[in-house]
Every structure is written in C-alpha cells, then in structure tokens.
Write an enzyme that holds these catalytic residues in place. Structure first.
Site, PDB file in Angstrom:
ATOM      1  N   CYS A   1     -10.130  -1.855 -10.304  1.00 19.49           N
ATOM      2  CA  CYS A   1      -9.690  -0.886  -9.498  1.00 19.49           C
ATOM      3  C   CYS A   1      -8.350  -1.213  -8.762  1.00 19.49           C
ATOM      4  CB  CYS A   1     -10.645  -0.547  -8.228  1.00 19.49           C
ATOM      5  SG  CYS A   1     -10.961  -1.760  -7.113  1.00 19.49           S
TER       6      CYS A   1
ATOM      7  N   HIS B   1       0.882  -1.361   0.151  1.00 20.38           N
ATOM      8  CA  HIS B   1       0.003   0.008   0.211  1.00 20.38           C
ATOM      9  C   HIS B   1       0.964   1.193  -0.083  1.00 20.38           C
ATOM     10  CE1 HIS B   1      -3.235  -2.883   0.898  1.00 20.38           C
ATOM     11  NE2 HIS B   1      -3.941  -2.089   0.111  1.00 20.38           N
TER      12      HIS B   1
ATOM     13  N   GLU C   1     -12.016 -10.018  -5.390  1.00 17.67           N
ATOM     14  CA  GLU C   1     -10.489  -9.987  -5.001  1.00 17.67           C
ATOM     15  C   GLU C   1     -10.088 -11.347  -4.811  1.00 17.67           C
ATOM     16  OE1 GLU C   1      -9.300  -6.654  -2.668  1.00 17.67           O
ATOM     17  OE2 GLU C   1     -11.030  -6.943  -1.511  1.00 17.67           O
TER      18      GLU C   1
ATOM     19  N   ASP D   1      -4.984  -7.935  -4.813  1.00 22.01           N
ATOM     20  CA  ASP D   1      -5.371  -9.005  -3.911  1.00 22.01           C
ATOM     21  C   ASP D   1      -5.606 -10.606  -4.956  1.00 22.01           C
ATOM     22  OD1 ASP D   1      -4.773  -8.465  -1.278  1.00 22.01           O
ATOM     23  OD2 ASP D   1      -6.520  -7.183  -1.295  1.00 22.01           O
TER      24      ASP D   1
HETATM   25  C1  PEP Z   1      -6.902  -4.904  -4.727  1.00 22.76           C
HETATM   26  O1  PEP Z   1      -6.652  -5.752  -4.040  1.00 22.76           O
HETATM   27  O2  PEP Z   1      -6.747  -4.965  -6.092  1.00 22.76           O
HETATM   28  C2  PEP Z   1      -7.263  -3.470  -4.376  1.00 22.76           C
HETATM   29  C3  PEP Z   1      -7.612  -2.669  -5.187  1.00 22.76           C
HETATM   30  O3  PEP Z   1      -7.510  -3.282  -2.926  1.00 22.76           O
HETATM   31  P1  PEP Z   1      -6.308  -3.009  -1.915  1.00 22.76           P
HETATM   32  O4  PEP Z   1      -4.728  -2.821  -2.969  1.00 22.76           O
HETATM   33  O5  PEP Z   1      -6.632  -1.925  -1.306  1.00 22.76           O
HETATM   34  O6  PEP Z   1      -6.244  -4.177  -1.351  1.00 22.76           O
HETATM   35 MG    MG Z   2      -7.537  -5.688  -1.947  1.00 22.32          MG
END
Ligand code: PEP
Ligand code: MG
Length: 540
Positions: free
Chosen positions: A500, A188, A429, A453
């Site tokens: 996303c 992140h 995901e 994920d």
């Molecule tokens: C993902 O897992 O692709 C996602 C958009 O959520 P995060 O990256 O916040 O886990």
């Molecule tokens: Mg995620």
C-alpha cells in the site's frame, strides 16, 4: 515570462491563475493610515466577507462531515461579531491610525493569549479559534489567498510549504495544481496531492514576495516545471498537452469494469488509498476494486479535539456503505512524525519518525485506541471491512492488540451493541517486521507492505528531508528483497500480501511484483487504471 524548475510529485499539466497561500502566521506590517474612516470601512467589509466564507464553510462541512462537526464555523462566525473583540480592533485603528490588518493581528494575539491563560479547558481551546478568525480577517485584508478557496475559480495554488492538515482542508475542486517552495516528495502532503490526482511540484525556488495572486501560470508536472506569465506559444503548447492527457485518460476509461487479471489468469486486486471519506468519489470514478488503505489519522487532523466514537463510526460506516460489498481496509490511527495534532500534546522529539507514533500511541494510550476500535467494530456490520495496524515491530504488539480487541468486543457485547469482527492484518513497514514476518504471518490475516516507511527505515533516510530525495531509492535491492521475503512468508502460512506504499503504483515494477506473487496493490486512485493496464498486458 519566468521559468522555474522543481521536483515532480504528480505528473500532468495545468494552466490557470495563481493563488498564493501565505503562511498562516505571517508577520503583518504596521502601516500608518491617513484616512482612518476608510480603513474602518475596509475592516467592516472584511468582516462581512469573513462571515460569508464561514457560512460557505459551514454548509460544505455540514454536507461532508455532519452538523456537529460543522458547528465550529458557526462559533467562529459569532466570535467575529464579539463586542470586545470588535471594539479592541476599532480602537487600535482609530487611536493609533494604523492599518486594519495590523489592528486585527494584534487584537487576535492579545485575545488568544488571554484565553490560553485561562484555567477552564473550554476557554483555553477558544484561543486557537480567535487566532483562526483573526488569520482569516488578515488574509482578506491583505488580499492573500488562504486555505479557504471556496467562492474562487479553480487556481494553481502556490505556497512555501503545506502541512498535511492544510492540504486535507483544501477544496479539491478548486485546485488546478499545487506548487511549493519546500517539501519532500515522500511526505504525506505529496501523497495527498497524488490522491487528489492533481499536478504537483515541490522544491520550486520561487520568491513568493515577487509573485502575486492572479498571475497566469503553467504547471508541467512531468517536466517538474512551472512557468509564470507564459508566452502565447507556451499557452498553446500547454493546451495541446492538456488535451492529449485527456485523450490518454479516455483510453484508460475503457478498462473500467474489467478485472485486473493477467493473461495467464492470475488475479491481482487493485485497490485505492484514501485519506478521507471525500476521496471515495475518486475511488469509484477510477473503478478501484476496493480500498486498500484508508489513512484514518486524517480524521484526527485539522481539529481541536479527538473525534468521538460516534463521529468515527459515521465516517467508517459511510465509506463501507458507499463501497457496497467491496473490501475496505481501514488502518488504525497512524499519527505522529509529520502528522501532528496539538491536542495530543506530543513532546518534542529528536527523531519523530522513530518516535512516539502510530501503534505505539495506541498501545500506550489504549483509551484512544479503544474508541477507534469500538467505532470500527460497530461499522463492520455495514460492509466488507478489514482493519490493519501500522508500524508493527514485534509479535508482542500483535498479541497486545488482540487482548485490547477482546476487551472491546466484550464491552460491546455487554452493552448489547451490534458489531462484527473483521479480518485483521498488519502493515509491514519496518525492517524488524520483515525479518520476523514468518512469525507474524501466523498471527494475522494479511500483510500490507508500507514501502514509504520501509524504505525510510531500511535506507536510514528521513522521508521528510528534502535534501535526501536523491538518495531515497525505492528500487533499492534491499527493499525489493524484503518485499519478496514478506510475500513468501505470508504465502507459507496461507495469508495474502499486498503493497500500500507509493511503490505499489510504480509501473516500472508492476511486472516484478506480479512475478514475486503479490496478491494486491493499493495505489492512489488515479493510478488504478494504469496499474490494471499493466496487469492485463503482463507478458511472463
Ligand atoms: C507507508 O509507509 O508506505 C504507508 C503506506 O504508510 P504512510 O505513508 O501513511 O506512512
Ligand atoms: Mg507508513
């Protein structure tokens, strides 16, 4: 001149002075001091500087998150002058003839332990505050940069590693580039660097003790290279590259205001991903057509207690109002795994990525979930809100969410509080969600595929493990087939599907995504215009 090679998190070139962000809990050396009076004066000076920094932080926080949340910096400023705390520090410097940083660190540890041992919860919580102000003083005394970059000129930030909460607290205007020794490209922290649109490298084998703040550095994001104390020629080359990047950015500016439509008339919505309300500037600046992922968990990070309903409501309302009638998809709390906050009291887990996180926490601790849902439903009155739920693996989870949602709705109705019920979707995901996406599509309004994920769970590769970055292949056929399957199932039931995860911004795949029939791509703000360019120039 020294050159180091790392891995690219975000491309782009930057040049400027280095600020080293030392680990918060660095070990402070005990040094014998001959001139005790001079050391005492240094301490007084550091205390004044800390008070100044806290005033600046208070003002910034007031503007960005409101007075109530800013109050913590006022509390810190008062603690700085606490008589017992100051006396203890002075006493150690004087009686032991030691450096002020050591005296502060020892006093900080002692007071923090004392508070932590108290019965009263409020006093217990002051333990972290004492550690925080002591760390601030130590950083000032040691001359090491730290998370508060206010008052400094923009710099290249170098650190051993950065947690998401450290990154989110940084003043983005003051960061030219981020370079870390450790970290994973899929973390992140890396995502935040991309959101902030600043060159970022990880896995750079630097020895931080051999580098000092103030050195000159060039960060070449595309080449994954950092150059310390560059030559004249290298500086000239970097300046030319920075200028060329600015020219390319101006070319993309011409796409602003144009819809993301393929030459044969298919509209693909290009939205932006954000982590906090302060990112909205980037969203508007890059002309995103909406927000496809607001990672609401960042509201919960870098603090000592849960954000109250009112605070959340204000944040969501602000995003909705600033985006006018554009779509804003807010994801409910996705905490856990790498996103931790002490006040959740998470137990240590063998596999946190596969552990107690996201919707699992919300379903097990519905009071936390309900507070957020109430804030969201109230905010929905002010704009075009959609809610999305993370880490879904089962139909039953969606059904349980619907029950909780109904309770929240009834509570608001009974209390006569204005609210609206927004569009609701889920993140796809997990491979489980992909495989039952035909059933899930009948229960929700939309799907947003979280490829970060989804790739991690499909390939059995921990996205946080930097050693596995070479194996983490987001173009893996298995992942691409899953995306196709999810889109097909969504469309079968008249629902829309988007991406996303970071893969949505992968320009090498944009055309394939269009062919698969994706309806939306939500990407970091800086990637909105490059993705739009691909869509506009799409050749079948
Ligand atoms: C993902 O897992 O692709 C996602 C958009 O959520 P995060 O990256 O916040 O886990
Ligand atoms: Mg995620």
């Amino acid at each position: 001149m020294q050159e180091f090679q790392g891995k690219t998190v975000y491309k782009g070139t930057a040049m400027g002075k280095v600020v080293i962000l030392k680990e918060k809990d660095c070990v402070v050396k005990r040094i014998h001091i001959n001139d005790v009076q001079a050391e005492m004066a240094r301490y007084e000076q550091a205390s004044k500087e800390a008070a100044r920094q806290l005033r600046v932080l208070y003002d910034k926080a007031c503007r960005e998150v409101g007075e109530a949340n800013a109050a913590i910096f006022e509390v810190h400023r008062m603690m700085l002058d606490d008589e017992d705390y100051v006396d203890a520090i002075r006493n150690i410097i004087e009686t032991e003839s030691v450096n002020a940083a050591y005296a502060v660190a020892v006093t900080g540890d002692n007071f923090a332990e004392m508070f932590a041992a108290m019965d009263d919860d409020y006093m217990k919580a002051r333990s972290a505050d004492i550690k925080d102000i002591s760390d601030r003083l130590v950083h000032i005394l040691e001359g090491t940069g730290e998370a508060d970059l206010s008052g400094m000129e923009a710099a290249v930030v170098i650190a051993d590693d950065l947690s998401p909460s450290q990154t989110v607290q940084m003043d983005k205007e003051k960061i030219l580039a981020i370079v870390t020794v450790h970290g994973s490209a899929n973390s992140h922290t890396a995502i935040l660097a991309r959101t902030m649109n600043i060159p970022a490298l990880i896995g750079v084998p630097l020895h931080l003790e051999e580098i000092s703040s103030g050195m000159k550095a060039i960060v070449d994001g595309s080449a994954g290279r950092v150059i310390l104390e560059p030559t004249e020629t290298q500086c000239q080359e970097a300046e030319e590259k920075i200028a060329a990047e600015h020219r390319q950015a101006s070319r993309l500016q011409e796409l602003k205001g144009r819809p993301s439509v393929t030459p044969d008339g298919r509209r693909i919505h290009v939205y932006a991903n954000i982590g906090s309300t302060s990112d909205i500037g980037y969203v508007l600046e890059n002309d995103a057509e909406g927000i496809g992922l607001f990672r609401s968990e960042f509201l919960y990070l870098g603090r000592e207690d849960f954000p109250a309903e009112e605070e959340q409501f204000q944040a969501y309302r602000q995003v909705l109002q600033m985006m006018a009638d554009k779509k804003v998809i807010i994801r409910t709390l996705d905490i856990g795994a790498d996103k931790k906050a002490d006040y959740f009291h998470f137990e240590k887990e063998e596999n946190p990525a596969m552990g107690y996180r996201a919707i699992r926490i919300c379903l097990k601790q519905p009071e936390i979930f309900k507070t957020q849902l109430r804030a969201l439903l109230r905010a929905a009155v002010y704009g075009n809100l959609s809610i999305m739920y993370p880490m879904i693996i089962a139909v039953e989870e969606v059904q349980r969410i619907a029950v909780i949602m109904k309770e929240v709705r009834q509570e608001l109705e009974q209390a006569g509080i204005p609210f609206a019920i927004p569009e609701q979707g889920i993140m796809i995901e997990t491979p489980a969600a992909v495989m039952i996406s035909d059933k899930l599509a009948q229960l929700v309004d939309f799907f947003s595929i979280g490829t970060n994920d989804l790739t991690q769970y499909t390939l059995a590769i921990d996205r946080q493990n930097e050693k596995l970055d070479d194996f983490y292949n987001p173009h893996h056929e298995a992942v691409l087939r899953m995306i196709r399957m999810v889109v097909d199932n969504a469309h079968k039931y008249g629902k829309w599907a988007g991406i996303c995860g970071e893969l949505g911004a992968d320009l090498a795949l944009t055309e394939e995504f269009i062919r698969m029939g994706l309806d939306e791509l939500s990407v970091s703000p800086a990637m909105v215009l490059p993705v739009r360019e691909k869509i506009i120039t799409f050749a079948k």
